[in-house]
Design a protein around this motif. Structure first.
Motif, PDB file in Angstrom:
ATOM      1  N   ILE A 161      51.394  34.549  54.160  1.00  0.00           N
ATOM      2  CA  ILE A 161      50.036  34.015  54.245  1.00  0.00           C
ATOM      3  C   ILE A 161      49.114  34.987  53.517  1.00  0.00           C
ATOM      4  O   ILE A 161      48.947  36.136  53.931  1.00  0.00           O
ATOM      5  N   LEU A 162      48.527  34.521  52.429  1.00  0.00           N
ATOM      6  CA  LEU A 162      47.664  35.369  51.607  1.00  0.00           C
ATOM      7  C   LEU A 162      46.291  34.686  51.501  1.00  0.00           C
ATOM      8  O   LEU A 162      46.062  33.902  50.596  1.00  0.00           O
ATOM      9  N   PRO A 163      45.392  34.951  52.448  1.00  0.00           N
ATOM     10  CA  PRO A 163      44.086  34.290  52.403  1.00  0.00           C
ATOM     11  C   PRO A 163      43.335  34.607  51.106  1.00  0.00           C
ATOM     12  O   PRO A 163      43.473  35.699  50.555  1.00  0.00           O
ATOM     13  N   ALA A 164      42.563  33.651  50.639  1.00  0.00           N
ATOM     14  CA  ALA A 164      41.748  33.873  49.439  1.00  0.00           C
ATOM     15  C   ALA A 164      40.556  34.739  49.827  1.00  0.00           C
ATOM     16  O   ALA A 164      39.425  34.262  49.962  1.00  0.00           O
ATOM     17  N   ALA A 165      40.832  36.027  50.035  1.00  0.00           N
ATOM     18  CA  ALA A 165      39.817  36.983  50.484  1.00  0.00           C
ATOM     19  C   ALA A 165      39.818  38.168  49.530  1.00  0.00           C
ATOM     20  O   ALA A 165      40.494  39.168  49.776  1.00  0.00           O
ATOM     21  N   PRO A 166      39.090  38.063  48.418  1.00  0.00           N
ATOM     22  CA  PRO A 166      39.121  39.135  47.428  1.00  0.00           C
ATOM     23  C   PRO A 166      38.555  40.446  47.958  1.00  0.00           C
ATOM     24  O   PRO A 166      37.627  40.450  48.776  1.00  0.00           O
ATOM     25  N   GLY A 167      39.126  41.547  47.488  1.00  0.00           N
ATOM     26  CA  GLY A 167      38.608  42.868  47.821  1.00  0.00           C
ATOM     27  C   GLY A 167      37.561  43.294  46.794  1.00  0.00           C
ATOM     28  O   GLY A 167      37.322  42.602  45.802  1.00  0.00           O
ATOM     29  N   PHE A 168      36.974  44.459  47.035  1.00  0.00           N
ATOM     30  CA  PHE A 168      35.903  44.928  46.163  1.00  0.00           C
ATOM     31  C   PHE A 168      36.136  46.345  45.650  1.00  0.00           C
ATOM     32  O   PHE A 168      35.289  46.899  44.949  1.00  0.00           O
ATOM     33  N   TYR A 169      37.299  46.937  45.966  1.00  0.00           N
ATOM     34  CA  TYR A 169      37.532  48.319  45.527  1.00  0.00           C
ATOM     35  C   TYR A 169      37.721  48.431  44.016  1.00  0.00           C
ATOM     36  O   TYR A 169      37.653  49.523  43.455  1.00  0.00           O
ATOM     37  N   HIS A 170      37.956  47.295  43.335  1.00  0.00           N
ATOM     38  CA  HIS A 170      38.066  47.337  41.869  1.00  0.00           C
ATOM     39  C   HIS A 170      36.712  47.097  41.193  1.00  0.00           C
ATOM     40  O   HIS A 170      36.638  46.960  39.976  1.00  0.00           O
ATOM     41  N   GLN A 171      35.631  47.091  42.017  1.00  0.00           N
ATOM     42  CA  GLN A 171      34.256  46.949  41.535  1.00  0.00           C
ATOM     43  C   GLN A 171      34.088  45.716  40.632  1.00  0.00           C
ATOM     44  O   GLN A 171      33.795  45.837  39.437  1.00  0.00           O
ATOM     45  N   PRO A 172      34.277  44.523  41.187  1.00  0.00           N
ATOM     46  CA  PRO A 172      34.162  43.299  40.388  1.00  0.00           C
ATOM     47  C   PRO A 172      32.760  43.114  39.821  1.00  0.00           C
ATOM     48  O   PRO A 172      31.767  43.410  40.496  1.00  0.00           O
ATOM     49  N   GLN A 173      32.694  42.640  38.591  1.00  0.00           N
ATOM     50  CA  GLN A 173      31.415  42.411  37.924  1.00  0.00           C
ATOM     51  C   GLN A 173      31.096  40.922  37.796  1.00  0.00           C
ATOM     52  O   GLN A 173      29.935  40.553  37.596  1.00  0.00           O
ATOM     53  N   THR A 174      32.111  40.077  37.880  1.00  0.00           N
ATOM     54  CA  THR A 174      31.933  38.648  37.681  1.00  0.00           C
ATOM     55  C   THR A 174      32.722  37.862  38.721  1.00  0.00           C
ATOM     56  O   THR A 174      33.588  38.409  39.420  1.00  0.00           O
ATOM     57  N   ILE A 175      32.450  36.569  38.793  1.00  0.00           N
ATOM     58  CA  ILE A 175      33.241  35.691  39.666  1.00  0.00           C
ATOM     59  C   ILE A 175      34.689  35.683  39.209  1.00  0.00           C
ATOM     60  O   ILE A 175      35.614  35.659  40.036  1.00  0.00           O
ATOM     61  N   ASP A 176      34.908  35.716  37.901  1.00  0.00           N
ATOM     62  CA  ASP A 176      36.281  35.742  37.383  1.00  0.00           C
ATOM     63  C   ASP A 176      37.045  36.956  37.900  1.00  0.00           C
ATOM     64  O   ASP A 176      38.256  36.878  38.155  1.00  0.00           O
ATOM     65  N   ASP A 177      36.358  38.086  38.076  1.00  0.00           N
ATOM     66  CA  ASP A 177      37.011  39.279  38.615  1.00  0.00           C
ATOM     67  C   ASP A 177      37.483  39.043  40.046  1.00  0.00           C
ATOM     68  O   ASP A 177      38.546  39.528  40.448  1.00  0.00           O
ATOM     69  N   LEU A 178      36.697  38.311  40.826  1.00  0.00           N
ATOM     70  CA  LEU A 178      37.072  38.008  42.205  1.00  0.00           C
ATOM     71  C   LEU A 178      38.255  37.042  42.240  1.00  0.00           C
ATOM     72  O   LEU A 178      39.163  37.177  43.072  1.00  0.00           O
ATOM     73  N   ILE A 179      38.245  36.058  41.344  1.00  0.00           N
ATOM     74  CA  ILE A 179      39.372  35.122  41.242  1.00  0.00           C
ATOM     75  C   ILE A 179      40.637  35.877  40.860  1.00  0.00           C
ATOM     76  O   ILE A 179      41.700  35.691  41.461  1.00  0.00           O
ATOM     77  N   ASP A 180      40.509  36.757  39.872  1.00  0.00           N
ATOM     78  CA  ASP A 180      41.673  37.510  39.384  1.00  0.00           C
ATOM     79  C   ASP A 180      42.262  38.410  40.459  1.00  0.00           C
ATOM     80  O   ASP A 180      43.473  38.655  40.471  1.00  0.00           O
TER      81      ASP A 180
END
Length: 209
Positions: A161-180
């Motif tokens: 079970i892998l919820p679609a819950a993006p992390g932020f430690y990679h310092q996302p700049q865009t929505i695409d970064d969160l998707i990735d």
């Protein structure tokens, strides 16, 4: 674990259609054969959340996705919801891994109870019974007790079970970064190369303390 060459990718009617599209693109880029399944609800969500409107019929959808991703001939195979003669419906023909992204809580429930009312549910049932890799990416908030109980049941059966819950430690700049972020976690579980998200510690050189 060796990475699978053939993967079943199913999209169901939860928010997060972008995750499924991005994963499809990555799998094609890594030369994987993708058996693609999508529910009617997922097609509505896709049209709402993205600028992609898929043709209704499997053959036309397959042609569209081949062009959309730049896939080679035969790399993406699309099956209808009642195509019981497709490889994914049988343990002797199904790919060694399946990802449901996004995974609606209705699909989660159906898989947990072995409903098999459509090809997506049957393909997941086959994956479980054959002890193959099943990754489910739910996107719901908050989770009810029913949702959590179904996730626990599926986890005990061997699903991830892998919820679609993006992390932020990679310092996302865009929505695409969160998707990735989420797609990269799926690819890591499949042991498929990805360059979207460094593994924890790869670029950490430690402190001077």
């Amino acid at each position: 674990m060796s990475s699978p060459q053939r993967i079943t990718l199913a999209m169901t009617g939860a928010s997060g259609a972008q995750y499924g599209l991005r994963l499809l693109d990555c799998l094609v880029r890594e030369d994987r054969e993708v058996h693609f399944l999508i529910s009617k609800a997922a097609q509505l969500v896709l049209a709402t959340e993205t600028d992609v409107t898929l043709p209704a019929k499997p053959q036309a959808m397959q042609a569209f996705l081949n062009e959309y991703t730049g896939a080679s001939a035969g790399q993406i195979r699309v099956y209808g919801k009642e195509d019981w003669m497709s490889p994914v419906a049988s343990g002797s023909g199904a790919p060694s891994a399946m990802v449901v992204v996004p995974c609606s809580t209705g699909t989660l429930s159906a898989i947990a109870t072995g409903a098999c009312n459509n090809l997506i549910e049957r393909a997941a049932d086959v994956t479980l019974k054959e002890r193959r890799q099943l990754i489910l990416v739910p996107r719901e908030a908050p989770f009810s007790t029913i949702h959590l109980e179904n996730m626990l049941k599926l986890s005990q059966m061997g699903a991830v079970i892998l919820p679609a819950a993006p992390g932020f430690y990679h310092q996302p700049q865009t929505i695409d970064d969160l998707i990735d972020f989420v797609v990269a976690r799926v690819l890591n579980l499949l042991d498929i190369p990805q360059d979207m998200l460094p593994r924890w510690g790869e670029h950490h050189h430690g402190s001077d303390d």
